[in-house]
Structures are given as C-alpha cells and as structure tokens.
Scaffold this motif. Structure first.
Motif, PDB file in Angstrom:
ATOM      1  N   LYS A  52       0.837  -1.196   0.000  1.00 27.56           N
ATOM      2  CA  LYS A  52       0.000   0.000   0.000  1.00 27.56           C
ATOM      3  C   LYS A  52       0.875   1.251   0.000  1.00 27.56           C
ATOM      4  CE  LYS A  52      -3.979  -2.194   0.917  1.00 27.56           C
ATOM      5  NZ  LYS A  52      -3.580  -3.469   0.365  1.00 27.56           N
ATOM      6  N   VAL A  53       0.320   2.327  -0.527  1.00 32.92           N
ATOM      7  CA  VAL A  53       1.020   3.610  -0.571  1.00 32.92           C
ATOM      8  C   VAL A  53       0.562   4.462   0.609  1.00 32.92           C
ATOM      9  CG1 VAL A  53       1.427   5.702  -1.931  1.00 32.92           C
ATOM     10  CG2 VAL A  53       1.138   3.487  -3.083  1.00 32.92           C
ATOM     11  N   VAL A  60       4.651   1.842   0.992  1.00 31.99           N
ATOM     12  CA  VAL A  60       5.380   2.361  -0.157  1.00 31.99           C
ATOM     13  C   VAL A  60       5.283   3.884  -0.120  1.00 31.99           C
ATOM     14  CG1 VAL A  60       5.491   2.401  -2.679  1.00 31.99           C
ATOM     15  CG2 VAL A  60       4.825   0.283  -1.489  1.00 31.99           C
ATOM     16  N   THR A  64       8.251   6.881  -4.447  1.00 30.84           N
ATOM     17  CA  THR A  64       8.458   5.577  -5.086  1.00 30.84           C
ATOM     18  C   THR A  64       7.230   5.194  -5.891  1.00 30.84           C
ATOM     19  OG1 THR A  64       9.975   4.851  -3.348  1.00 30.84           O
ATOM     20  CG2 THR A  64       8.896   3.109  -4.655  1.00 30.84           C
ATOM     21  N   ALA A  65       6.052   5.448  -5.334  1.00 33.43           N
ATOM     22  CA  ALA A  65       4.806   5.129  -6.043  1.00 33.43           C
ATOM     23  C   ALA A  65       4.689   5.941  -7.332  1.00 33.43           C
ATOM     24  CB  ALA A  65       3.609   5.382  -5.133  1.00 33.43           C
ATOM     25  N   VAL A  99      -4.496   3.768  -7.022  1.00 33.42           N
ATOM     26  CA  VAL A  99      -3.438   3.699  -6.026  1.00 33.42           C
ATOM     27  C   VAL A  99      -3.958   2.915  -4.830  1.00 33.42           C
ATOM     28  CG1 VAL A  99      -1.867   5.032  -4.570  1.00 33.42           C
ATOM     29  CG2 VAL A  99      -2.580   5.950  -6.797  1.00 33.42           C
ATOM     30  N   SER A 101      -3.913   2.316  -1.356  1.00 30.93           N
ATOM     31  CA  SER A 101      -3.357   3.213  -0.357  1.00 30.93           C
ATOM     32  C   SER A 101      -4.000   3.057   1.003  1.00 30.93           C
ATOM     33  CB  SER A 101      -3.473   4.667  -0.831  1.00 30.93           C
ATOM     34  OG  SER A 101      -4.738   4.954  -1.348  1.00 30.93           O
ATOM     35  N   GLN A 108      -3.136  10.631  -3.922  1.00 27.41           N
ATOM     36  CA  GLN A 108      -3.226   9.874  -5.174  1.00 27.41           C
ATOM     37  C   GLN A 108      -2.889  10.728  -6.401  1.00 27.41           C
ATOM     38  OE1 GLN A 108      -5.583   9.755  -2.766  1.00 27.41           O
ATOM     39  NE2 GLN A 108      -5.572   7.623  -2.094  1.00 27.41           N
ATOM     40  N   VAL A 111       0.835  10.906  -6.879  1.00 29.84           N
ATOM     41  CA  VAL A 111       1.367   9.621  -7.336  1.00 29.84           C
ATOM     42  C   VAL A 111       1.177   9.492  -8.840  1.00 29.84           C
ATOM     43  CG1 VAL A 111       1.052   7.106  -7.239  1.00 29.84           C
ATOM     44  CG2 VAL A 111       1.097   8.446  -5.117  1.00 29.84           C
ATOM     45  N   PRO A 144       1.057  -1.631  -5.885  1.00 29.76           N
ATOM     46  CA  PRO A 144       0.712  -0.343  -5.293  1.00 29.76           C
ATOM     47  C   PRO A 144      -0.025   0.590  -6.252  1.00 29.76           C
ATOM     48  CG  PRO A 144       3.072  -0.788  -5.109  1.00 29.76           C
ATOM     49  CD  PRO A 144       2.495  -1.817  -6.009  1.00 29.76           C
ATOM     50  N   VAL A 145       0.218   0.434  -7.567  1.00 26.92           N
ATOM     51  CA  VAL A 145      -0.308   1.361  -8.566  1.00 26.92           C
ATOM     52  C   VAL A 145      -0.716   0.586  -9.809  1.00 26.92           C
ATOM     53  CG1 VAL A 145       0.204   3.419  -9.948  1.00 26.92           C
ATOM     54  CG2 VAL A 145       1.313   3.121  -7.745  1.00 26.92           C
TER      55      VAL A 145
END
Length: 155
Positions: A52-53, A60, A64-65, A99, A101, A108, A111, A144-145
């Motif tokens: 998860k972000v 995360v 990085t995401a 995302v 999250s 979001q 990201v 994550p994405v």
C-alpha cells in the motif's frame, strides 16, 4: 522527431508487453482509439514492489509510487504499440490511475503525476490528457499502482 527517437533521447525503452494476469487483452483498438487494460508496474516480468502507498513506516512512499506509476505508463505505451505498430501519430486522451493506499492517504494525484509527467515528456502537447486518480483498498497481485490509458490515433 519520432517517438522512438524521443524515448532514446530521454534514456527510455519500452518494455515487452506485460502478459495478462487474467482473461483480457493488454490493449484493444476501436476505430481511431486504443484502450489499454490496467497496467501494473512490471519490470522484466516481475512487480517492482508490492504493498500500500502512504506515509507511515512499512508503506510504499509516495515518491516511489510516482516512479511506479511512470513504469505503468511505459507498460501501457508498450501495449498501445503492440496493436498500432508505432507510437508516432498517437495522442494520449485519458489516463486513469489506481493507487492501493492507506485509508488516510490523500496524495493519489501526486502519485499519478509520475505517469502524467512522463507522458508529457515523451509526447509533448500530444501527451496532455484528462485524468482520474483513484484510491483503492487493494490492486491485483498487491501492486501499489495501476494505470490505464486511452490513446487516439491522429494519423
């Protein structure tokens, strides 16, 4: 300048099209449009990271995401090229990003800027698009994405 030349100038290369993880096609052309399936951040056939972000330890981080969203966008472009043969004459119309999250995370859009900004660097004005950035509880394979796009063929 061709899109392949632009990618090389940016130090980028499109990956092979990611193999579907279920019953769908990576991209489908309908008239002058190409619709991609949601693309995960696969690098050489493996998810770059999972989870998860958010901003808490163990999640995360958003930067990085954003990089992972750019990876998803490259995978989506590879899917577009797989049905068009080229990215020349392509205009990006819409990007939808998901995302996975933490419920308290509201970043979001930042990201998804990873994907949007990359598309702008590659396509210039033809990379300017409408976009949705959606927070979700979980994505396939704990990615994550995920990013999908709609491209218009202008030539």
């Amino acid at each position: 300048m061709s899109i392949d030349d632009r990618l090389a100038e940016l130090g980028l290369a499109l990956p092979d099209v990611a193999a579907p993880v279920a019953a769908y096609q990576p991209a489908v052309r309908s008239g002058q449009y190409v619709y991609t399936a949601g693309q995960l951040p696969f690098v050489d056939g493996t998810l770059a990271t999972v989870g998860k972000v958010g901003t808490e330890d163990g999640l995360v981080d958003p930067a990085t995401a954003a990089d992972l969203a750019a990876t998803c966008a490259l995978n989506a472009l590879a899917a577009v090229r797989s049905v068009t043969g080229t990215l020349d004459g392509v205009r990006i119309v819409k990007v939808t990003g998901f995302v996975a999250s933490n419920p308290s995370f509201t970043g979001q859009p930042a990201v998804l800027n990873g994907a949007s900004e990359l598309l702008g660097r590659i396509f210039g004005d033809a990379g300017t698009h409408a976009r949705s950035a959606v927070g979700v509880a979980v994505l396939p394979l704990d990615a994550p994405v995920e990013v999908e796009l709609i491209a218009e063929l202008t030539d």
